[in-house]
Design a protein around this motif. Structure first.
Motif, PDB file in Angstrom:
ATOM      1  N   ASN A  13       0.812  -1.212   0.000  1.00  0.00           N
ATOM      2  CA  ASN A  13       0.000   0.000   0.000  1.00  0.00           C
ATOM      3  C   ASN A  13       0.851   1.270   0.000  1.00  0.00           C
ATOM      4  N   LEU A  14       2.014   1.201   0.647  1.00  0.00           N
ATOM      5  CA  LEU A  14       2.939   2.336   0.597  1.00  0.00           C
ATOM      6  C   LEU A  14       3.395   2.587  -0.845  1.00  0.00           C
ATOM      7  N   GLU A  15       3.598   1.522  -1.594  1.00  0.00           N
ATOM      8  CA  GLU A  15       3.983   1.649  -2.997  1.00  0.00           C
ATOM      9  C   GLU A  15       2.858   2.306  -3.800  1.00  0.00           C
ATOM     10  N   LYS A  16       1.620   1.898  -3.539  1.00  0.00           N
ATOM     11  CA  LYS A  16       0.478   2.509  -4.217  1.00  0.00           C
ATOM     12  C   LYS A  16       0.404   3.998  -3.913  1.00  0.00           C
ATOM     13  N   TYR A  17       0.605   4.341  -2.656  1.00  0.00           N
ATOM     14  CA  TYR A  17       0.535   5.750  -2.246  1.00  0.00           C
ATOM     15  C   TYR A  17       1.637   6.562  -2.922  1.00  0.00           C
ATOM     16  N   ARG A  18       2.819   6.009  -2.977  1.00  0.00           N
ATOM     17  CA  ARG A  18       3.944   6.709  -3.609  1.00  0.00           C
ATOM     18  C   ARG A  18       3.652   6.974  -5.085  1.00  0.00           C
ATOM     19  N   LEU A  19       3.147   5.958  -5.788  1.00  0.00           N
ATOM     20  CA  LEU A  19       2.829   6.120  -7.200  1.00  0.00           C
ATOM     21  C   LEU A  19       1.682   7.104  -7.392  1.00  0.00           C
ATOM     22  N   TYR A  20       0.718   7.054  -6.498  1.00  0.00           N
ATOM     23  CA  TYR A  20      -0.433   7.974  -6.534  1.00  0.00           C
ATOM     24  C   TYR A  20       0.036   9.424  -6.476  1.00  0.00           C
ATOM     25  N   LYS A  21       0.962   9.717  -5.574  1.00  0.00           N
ATOM     26  CA  LYS A  21       1.500  11.077  -5.442  1.00  0.00           C
ATOM     27  C   LYS A  21       2.372  11.452  -6.631  1.00  0.00           C
ATOM     28  N   GLU A  22       3.156  10.515  -7.085  1.00  0.00           N
ATOM     29  CA  GLU A  22       4.073  10.757  -8.193  1.00  0.00           C
ATOM     30  C   GLU A  22       3.315  11.076  -9.479  1.00  0.00           C
ATOM     31  N   GLN A  23       2.112  10.525  -9.608  1.00  0.00           N
ATOM     32  CA  GLN A  23       1.305  10.716 -10.813  1.00  0.00           C
ATOM     33  C   GLN A  23       0.305  11.851 -10.670  1.00  0.00           C
ATOM     34  N   ASP A  24       0.510  12.712  -9.688  1.00  0.00           N
ATOM     35  CA  ASP A  24      -0.385  13.851  -9.460  1.00  0.00           C
ATOM     36  C   ASP A  24      -1.811  13.375  -9.197  1.00  0.00           C
ATOM     37  N   CYS A  25      -1.922  12.254  -8.491  1.00  0.00           N
ATOM     38  CA  CYS A  25      -3.212  11.699  -8.040  1.00  0.00           C
ATOM     39  C   CYS A  25      -4.112  11.263  -9.193  1.00  0.00           C
ATOM     40  N   LYS A  26      -3.511  10.880 -10.317  1.00  0.00           N
ATOM     41  CA  LYS A  26      -4.293  10.483 -11.485  1.00  0.00           C
ATOM     42  C   LYS A  26      -3.826   9.119 -12.009  1.00  0.00           C
ATOM     43  N   SER A  27      -4.758   8.427 -12.665  1.00  0.00           N
ATOM     44  CA  SER A  27      -4.400   7.194 -13.359  1.00  0.00           C
ATOM     45  C   SER A  27      -3.597   7.580 -14.584  1.00  0.00           C
ATOM     46  N   LEU A  28      -2.428   7.008 -14.746  1.00  0.00           N
ATOM     47  CA  LEU A  28      -1.485   7.531 -15.730  1.00  0.00           C
ATOM     48  C   LEU A  28      -1.931   7.328 -17.177  1.00  0.00           C
ATOM     49  N   TYR A  29      -2.578   6.237 -17.483  1.00  0.00           N
ATOM     50  CA  TYR A  29      -2.937   5.962 -18.873  1.00  0.00           C
ATOM     51  C   TYR A  29      -4.117   6.810 -19.363  1.00  0.00           C
ATOM     52  N   SER A  30      -5.124   6.996 -18.506  1.00  0.00           N
ATOM     53  CA  SER A  30      -6.312   7.747 -18.918  1.00  0.00           C
ATOM     54  C   SER A  30      -6.306   9.194 -18.445  1.00  0.00           C
ATOM     55  N   GLY A  31      -5.573   9.466 -17.364  1.00  0.00           N
ATOM     56  CA  GLY A  31      -5.589  10.810 -16.794  1.00  0.00           C
ATOM     57  C   GLY A  31      -6.749  11.035 -15.853  1.00  0.00           C
ATOM     58  N   ASN A  32      -7.556   9.996 -15.578  1.00  0.00           N
ATOM     59  CA  ASN A  32      -8.694  10.129 -14.663  1.00  0.00           C
ATOM     60  C   ASN A  32      -8.218  10.324 -13.225  1.00  0.00           C
ATOM     61  N   GLN A  33      -8.914  11.180 -12.487  1.00  0.00           N
ATOM     62  CA  GLN A  33      -8.576  11.441 -11.083  1.00  0.00           C
ATOM     63  C   GLN A  33      -8.831  10.191 -10.242  1.00  0.00           C
ATOM     64  N   LEU A  34      -7.917   9.894  -9.320  1.00  0.00           N
ATOM     65  CA  LEU A  34      -8.069   8.747  -8.430  1.00  0.00           C
ATOM     66  C   LEU A  34      -8.533   9.213  -7.059  1.00  0.00           C
ATOM     67  N   ASP A  35      -9.447   8.471  -6.463  1.00  0.00           N
ATOM     68  CA  ASP A  35      -9.990   8.780  -5.137  1.00  0.00           C
ATOM     69  C   ASP A  35      -9.104   8.138  -4.082  1.00  0.00           C
ATOM     70  N   ILE A  36      -8.452   8.965  -3.284  1.00  0.00           N
ATOM     71  CA  ILE A  36      -7.525   8.424  -2.280  1.00  0.00           C
ATOM     72  C   ILE A  36      -8.242   7.569  -1.251  1.00  0.00           C
ATOM     73  N   GLN A  37      -9.522   7.836  -1.020  1.00  0.00           N
ATOM     74  CA  GLN A  37     -10.272   7.052  -0.045  1.00  0.00           C
ATOM     75  C   GLN A  37     -10.556   5.633  -0.554  1.00  0.00           C
ATOM     76  N   ARG A  38     -10.423   5.427  -1.852  1.00  0.00           N
ATOM     77  CA  ARG A  38     -10.676   4.099  -2.439  1.00  0.00           C
ATOM     78  C   ARG A  38      -9.367   3.419  -2.875  1.00  0.00           C
ATOM     79  N   LEU A  39      -8.250   4.050  -2.567  1.00  0.00           N
ATOM     80  CA  LEU A  39      -6.959   3.596  -3.085  1.00  0.00           C
ATOM     81  C   LEU A  39      -6.659   2.143  -2.736  1.00  0.00           C
TER      82      LEU A  39
END
Length: 219
Positions: free
Chosen positions: A55-81
């Motif tokens: 989960n720490l890895e997911k959080y790191r990638l989430y922040k690194e990608q400006d809180c977005k899914s990298l392929y589509s650019g859709n915003q990711l909900d941190i509460q559902r991470l």
């Protein structure tokens, strides 16, 4: 006696070894800061079941990608991470083809995007839909200042064969270091019956390659 096959000479200058040591310390400090930010932002304590490496890895990638899914650019909900089936960590260059499990080969994407991409590189996945989708992806990746140069290179590569060759070379280099470590470890700690200085013999990999060829054992 013990014989170890090594790839080539393994010596490293003192300054280069110091640079590697310094980089390792910086990485450790950065990981500690990320871990603290992870706990603070999600209001977790250190004993929480959510506080684990995956989960720490997911959080790191989430922040690194400006809180977005990298392929589509859709915003990711941190509460559902950490909700099962919401997002997945994807290997940019498919692991089955690259054997690269480093953080620089990972991105966080919506589960459906990961499934749709399958065993393809981003270019193979996005260029199928037409040039515009790939062009938008290139612009998005290029403008992200948080992504490392190495990760950007993997995301935007078109000729996968060139990247695979570079990855194999890097792993060959890792093998050289492992061989050197094992030789020194055996020399220093394994007890032999005699006191010969040449207790652990190093054999060049080139010699083995010649023998394989002579004996017809090449793949």
């Amino acid at each position: 006696s013990i014989h170890i096959e090594v790839a080539r000479d393994l010596s490293k200058p003192y300054e280069e070894r110091k640079q590697i040591e310094q980089a390792n310390k910086e990485n450790q400090n950065r990981r500690e800061k990320e871990r603290k930010a992870f706990l603070d932002e999600l209001h977790l304590n250190v004993d929480s079941v959510i506080c684990n490496g995956k989960n720490l890895e997911k959080y790191r990638l989430y922040k690194e990608q400006d809180c977005k899914s990298l392929y589509s650019g859709n915003q990711l909900d941190i509460q559902r991470l950490f909700e099962p089936g919401y997002v997945e960590v994807d290997h940019i260059l498919p692991y089955s083809r690259s054997f690269d499990d480093s953080i620089s080969n990972k991105v966080l994407v919506l589960t459906k995007e990961n499934r749709d991409k399958g065993n393809r590189t981003p270019y193979e996945y996005l260029s199928v839909a037409g040039g515009e989708k790939w062009d938008n992806f290139v612009a998005k990746v290029s403008s992200n200042k948080l992504l490392s140069k190495s990760k950007k290179s993997k995301l935007l590569i078109k000729n996968f064969n060139e990247r695979a060759k570079a990855f194999k070379e890097r792993n060959l280099n890792d093998t050289r270091y492992i061989c050197k470590f094992m030789k020194n470890y055996i020399d220093n700690f394994l007890l032999f019956q005699n006191n010969s200085k040449e207790r652990c013999v190093v054999v060049t990999g080139q010699l083995t390659a010649i023998l394989r060829k002579r004996w017809g054992l090449n793949k």
